[in-house]
Design a protein around this motif. Structure first.
Motif, PDB file in Angstrom:
ATOM      1  N   ASP A  70       0.829  -1.210   0.000  1.00 58.57           N
ATOM      2  CA  ASP A  70       0.000   0.000   0.000  1.00 58.57           C
ATOM      3  C   ASP A  70       0.864   1.263   0.000  1.00 58.57           C
ATOM      4  OD1 ASP A  70      -2.351  -1.450  -0.039  1.00 58.57           O
ATOM      5  OD2 ASP A  70      -2.725  -1.243   2.115  1.00 58.57           O
ATOM      6  N   LYS A  71       2.002   1.206   0.681  1.00 60.73           N
ATOM      7  CA  LYS A  71       2.878   2.373   0.780  1.00 60.73           C
ATOM      8  C   LYS A  71       3.835   2.491  -0.406  1.00 60.73           C
ATOM      9  CE  LYS A  71       2.652   2.584   5.765  1.00 60.73           C
ATOM     10  NZ  LYS A  71       3.304   2.270   7.018  1.00 60.73           N
ATOM     11  N   MET A  72       4.447   1.399  -0.809  1.00 59.60           N
ATOM     12  CA  MET A  72       5.494   1.459  -1.839  1.00 59.60           C
ATOM     13  C   MET A  72       5.002   1.124  -3.247  1.00 59.60           C
ATOM     14  SD  MET A  72       8.769   0.038   0.236  1.00 59.60           S
ATOM     15  CE  MET A  72       8.075  -0.869   1.607  1.00 59.60           C
ATOM     16  N   LYS A  73       3.970   0.331  -3.318  1.00 62.89           N
ATOM     17  CA  LYS A  73       3.314  -0.021  -4.579  1.00 62.89           C
ATOM     18  C   LYS A  73       4.266  -0.617  -5.631  1.00 62.89           C
ATOM     19  CE  LYS A  73      -0.517   3.155  -4.045  1.00 62.89           C
ATOM     20  NZ  LYS A  73      -1.276   2.236  -3.242  1.00 62.89           N
ATOM     21  N   LEU A  74       5.242  -1.387  -5.200  1.00 61.33           N
ATOM     22  CA  LEU A  74       6.187  -1.976  -6.151  1.00 61.33           C
ATOM     23  C   LEU A  74       5.512  -2.962  -7.093  1.00 61.33           C
ATOM     24  CD1 LEU A  74       9.309  -2.562  -3.875  1.00 61.33           C
ATOM     25  CD2 LEU A  74       8.884  -0.687  -5.480  1.00 61.33           C
ATOM     26  N   HIS A  75       4.658  -3.809  -6.554  1.00 64.84           N
ATOM     27  CA  HIS A  75       3.980  -4.782  -7.410  1.00 64.84           C
ATOM     28  C   HIS A  75       2.986  -4.090  -8.330  1.00 64.84           C
ATOM     29  CE1 HIS A  75       2.243  -8.379  -8.960  1.00 64.84           C
ATOM     30  NE2 HIS A  75       1.045  -8.060  -8.485  1.00 64.84           N
ATOM     31  N   TYR A  76       2.266  -3.117  -7.811  1.00 66.65           N
ATOM     32  CA  TYR A  76       1.309  -2.372  -8.624  1.00 66.65           C
ATOM     33  C   TYR A  76       2.022  -1.694  -9.803  1.00 66.65           C
ATOM     34  CZ  TYR A  76      -1.761   1.383 -10.121  1.00 66.65           C
ATOM     35  OH  TYR A  76      -2.495   2.234 -10.882  1.00 66.65           O
ATOM     36  N   LYS A  77       3.151  -1.053  -9.523  1.00 65.29           N
ATOM     37  CA  LYS A  77       3.908  -0.381 -10.587  1.00 65.29           C
ATOM     38  C   LYS A  77       4.419  -1.392 -11.603  1.00 65.29           C
ATOM     39  CE  LYS A  77       5.343   3.407  -7.606  1.00 65.29           C
ATOM     40  NZ  LYS A  77       6.456   3.989  -6.845  1.00 65.29           N
ATOM     41  N   TYR A  78       4.955  -2.498 -11.116  1.00 66.14           N
ATOM     42  CA  TYR A  78       5.451  -3.532 -12.026  1.00 66.14           C
ATOM     43  C   TYR A  78       4.321  -4.030 -12.927  1.00 66.14           C
ATOM     44  CZ  TYR A  78       6.759  -8.101 -13.715  1.00 66.14           C
ATOM     45  OH  TYR A  78       6.975  -9.176 -14.531  1.00 66.14           O
ATOM     46  N   ASP A  79       3.182  -4.330 -12.334  1.00 68.11           N
ATOM     47  CA  ASP A  79       2.044  -4.838 -13.087  1.00 68.11           C
ATOM     48  C   ASP A  79       1.562  -3.807 -14.107  1.00 68.11           C
ATOM     49  OD1 ASP A  79       0.197  -7.006 -13.497  1.00 68.11           O
ATOM     50  OD2 ASP A  79      -1.346  -5.752 -12.558  1.00 68.11           O
ATOM     51  N   THR A  80       1.528  -2.550 -13.708  1.00 66.06           N
ATOM     52  CA  THR A  80       1.105  -1.476 -14.615  1.00 66.06           C
ATOM     53  C   THR A  80       2.055  -1.351 -15.796  1.00 66.06           C
ATOM     54  OG1 THR A  80       0.094  -0.275 -12.774  1.00 66.06           O
ATOM     55  CG2 THR A  80       0.593   1.000 -14.752  1.00 66.06           C
ATOM     56  N   TYR A  81       3.353  -1.390 -15.536  1.00 65.21           N
ATOM     57  CA  TYR A  81       4.342  -1.291 -16.614  1.00 65.21           C
ATOM     58  C   TYR A  81       4.274  -2.505 -17.532  1.00 65.21           C
ATOM     59  CZ  TYR A  81       6.336   2.484 -13.773  1.00 65.21           C
ATOM     60  OH  TYR A  81       6.525   3.632 -13.054  1.00 65.21           O
ATOM     61  N   GLN A  82       4.067  -3.677 -16.948  1.00 61.57           N
ATOM     62  CA  GLN A  82       3.917  -4.901 -17.756  1.00 61.57           C
ATOM     63  C   GLN A  82       2.781  -4.751 -18.757  1.00 61.57           C
ATOM     64  OE1 GLN A  82       6.664  -7.020 -17.338  1.00 61.57           O
ATOM     65  NE2 GLN A  82       5.319  -8.706 -17.699  1.00 61.57           N
ATOM     66  N   LYS A  83       1.627  -4.345 -18.235  1.00 60.91           N
ATOM     67  CA  LYS A  83       0.442  -4.215 -19.087  1.00 60.91           C
ATOM     68  C   LYS A  83       0.638  -3.142 -20.145  1.00 60.91           C
ATOM     69  CE  LYS A  83      -2.712  -6.030 -15.659  1.00 60.91           C
ATOM     70  NZ  LYS A  83      -3.647  -5.743 -14.586  1.00 60.91           N
ATOM     71  N   ALA A  84       1.266  -2.030 -19.779  1.00 63.06           N
ATOM     72  CA  ALA A  84       1.521  -0.962 -20.752  1.00 63.06           C
ATOM     73  C   ALA A  84       2.455  -1.455 -21.856  1.00 63.06           C
ATOM     74  CB  ALA A  84       2.117   0.257 -20.052  1.00 63.06           C
TER      75      ALA A  84
END
Length: 115
Positions: free
Chosen positions: A67-81
């Motif tokens: 929730d604080k660092m969002k490393l997985h969220y960012k990785y997933d977002t970049y993957q999809k992009a």
């Protein structure tokens, strides 16, 4: 492995070193090694309830880190992009842009393969 279990295994890869040693060990044994709470309790010489409590605290910590660092969220977002970029590039069939399209696909592929 259910999606919920998979997320804890993934988050452990990102944030496992931030957990207390016993929490890290329990998460690894439970989610990555697929041991039961009883098996972990026996191996660690603690009660099954103790394992359960430590597991829940560790899960909560992993979610808080995400929730604080969002490393997985960012990785997933970049993957999809990157996947979308490759998909869009495949619709360009003008010969004069072939080298540029190939380069863009190669660069997007690097993003995908970084994970």
């Amino acid at each position: 492995m259910s999606e919920k279990n998979l997320i804890y295994s993934i988050l452990y890869d990102y944030y496992g070193d931030l957990l207390k040693d016993n929490q890290s060990n329990i998460i690894d044994l439970y989610y990555n090694q697929d041991l039961s709470l009883s098996e972990i309790a026996e191996d660690m010489n603690i009660s099954r309830q103790g394992v359960h409590d430590a597991l829940k605290k560790a899960e909560k910590s992993l979610m808080e880190y995400e929730d604080k660092m969002k490393l997985h969220y960012k990785y997933d977002t970049y993957q999809k992009a990157a996947e979308n970029i490759i998909k869009l590039c495949s619709t360009i069939d003008d010969v004069k842009y072939k080298d540029t399209v190939d380069y863009i696909i190669k660069e997007a592929g690097k993003i995908i393969n970084e994970g």
